[in-house]
Design an enzyme around this catalytic site. Structure first.
Site, PDB file in Angstrom:
ATOM      1  CG  PHE A  80       1.407  -5.473   6.403  1.00  0.00           C
ATOM      2  CD1 PHE A  80       0.284  -5.852   7.130  1.00  0.00           C
ATOM      3  CD2 PHE A  80       2.103  -4.329   6.805  1.00  0.00           C
ATOM      4  CE1 PHE A  80      -0.141  -5.106   8.226  1.00  0.00           C
ATOM      5  CE2 PHE A  80       1.675  -3.583   7.904  1.00  0.00           C
ATOM      6  CZ  PHE A  80       0.554  -3.976   8.615  1.00  0.00           C
ATOM      7  N   GLY A  81      -0.172  -3.918   3.884  1.00  0.00           N
ATOM      8  CA  GLY A  81      -0.315  -2.468   3.720  1.00  0.00           C
ATOM      9  C   GLY A  81      -0.629  -1.811   5.049  1.00  0.00           C
ATOM     10  CE1 TYR A  82       4.071   0.128   5.164  1.00  0.00           C
ATOM     11  CE2 TYR A  82       3.720   2.305   6.110  1.00  0.00           C
ATOM     12  CZ  TYR A  82       4.428   1.448   5.293  1.00  0.00           C
ATOM     13  OH  TYR A  82       5.501   1.926   4.590  1.00  0.00           O
ATOM     14  N   GLY A  83      -0.600   1.906   4.934  1.00  0.00           N
ATOM     15  CA  GLY A  83      -0.918   3.281   4.529  1.00  0.00           C
ATOM     16  C   GLY A  83      -2.089   3.234   3.567  1.00  0.00           C
ATOM     17  CB  SER A  84      -2.639   4.676   0.197  1.00  0.00           C
ATOM     18  OG  SER A  84      -1.544   4.094  -0.461  1.00  0.00           O
ATOM     19  CD  GLU A 120       3.431   2.359  -2.105  1.00  0.00           C
ATOM     20  OE1 GLU A 120       4.002   3.167  -1.361  1.00  0.00           O
ATOM     21  OE2 GLU A 120       2.189   2.293  -2.181  1.00  0.00           O
TER      22      GLU A 120
HETATM   23  C1  SIN Z   1       1.377   1.195   2.365  1.00  0.00           C
HETATM   24  O1  SIN Z   1       0.235   1.597   2.187  1.00  0.00           O
HETATM   25  O2  SIN Z   1       1.568   0.088   2.883  1.00  0.00           O
HETATM   26  C2  SIN Z   1       2.585   1.956   1.904  1.00  0.00           C
HETATM   27  C3  SIN Z   1       2.512   3.431   2.092  1.00  0.00           C
HETATM   28  C4  SIN Z   1       1.457   4.114   1.274  1.00  0.00           C
HETATM   29  O3  SIN Z   1       1.388   3.895   0.055  1.00  0.00           O
HETATM   30  O4  SIN Z   1       0.666   4.869   1.834  1.00  0.00           O
END
Ligand code: SIN
Length: 187
Positions: free
Chosen positions: A4-8, A85
């Protein structure tokens, strides 16, 4: 494996996947509380990127995208993401709820920066966070690009507004507009 991604990871996965589903996690909020010296800032002028904060309240949701990785790609994708990360994020297991109610909830992994990591920025007044994001640049690009692309993606995915994210999006746009006005006056 599902990630699951919530940022980039929402708008720039940069790894091989076989399926992408939009949805949310429960019991967490998204905050720009992690410093970035390796992607969206540099040492001495770090940017700010998002992490998840556990609230214990199941009504809190963070929207994003979950990616299904094939068995054969699992090790290489884990490696790519562990490197990407590496500045303070650790992988945790959680439960993902798809937007499409016909889809089952499922176990997934996500990268989360905890408050004891060396790049923790923590809470700060939103106008200070906005100033920091407006000014920071790093090897992966500007911090403002990270914010704007994330806000645009979440506007499409989430049925409810993400106040922290959208307020910062507007504050940084206001700073840029003011800077432009100031620079035009000088010409
Ligand atoms: C993400 O995208 O889920 C982790 C945080 C990021 O790399 O921006």
């Amino acid at each position: 494996m599902w990630i699951f991604g919530y940022g980039s990871i929402v708008w720039k996965p940069d790894f091989r996947f076989i399926n992408r589903i939009e949805g949310h996690l429960k019991g967490v909020i998204r905050r720009f509380w992690q410093l970035s010296e390796d992607h969206r800032g540099v040492p001495g002028q770090p940017g700010r990127v998002v992490t998840l904060i556990s609230t214990g309240n199941q009504a809190d949701c963070v929207y994003g995208a979950a990616y299904e990785i094939s068995n054969e790609d699992e090790a290489s994708v884990r490696h790519v993401l562990d490197v990407r990360e590496k500045d303070g994020y650790t992988i945790v297991e959680t439960v993902f709820y798809p937007n499409n109610s016909a889809e089952q909830e499922r176990a997934c992994y996500t990268y989360m920066a905890q408050s004891n990591n060396p790049f923790w920025g923590g809470d700060a007044p939103l106008d200070q966070i906005a100033q920091q994001i407006a000014r920071a640049h790093g090897p992966s690009g500007s911090n403002r690009e990270y914010l704007f692309k994330l806000a645009d993606a979440i506007r499409v995915i989430a049925p409810v507004p993400d106040e922290h994210l959208f307020t910062l999006d507007q504050l940084v746009k206001d700073i840029i507009a003011k800077d432009e006005q100031f620079n035009n006056k000088k010409l």
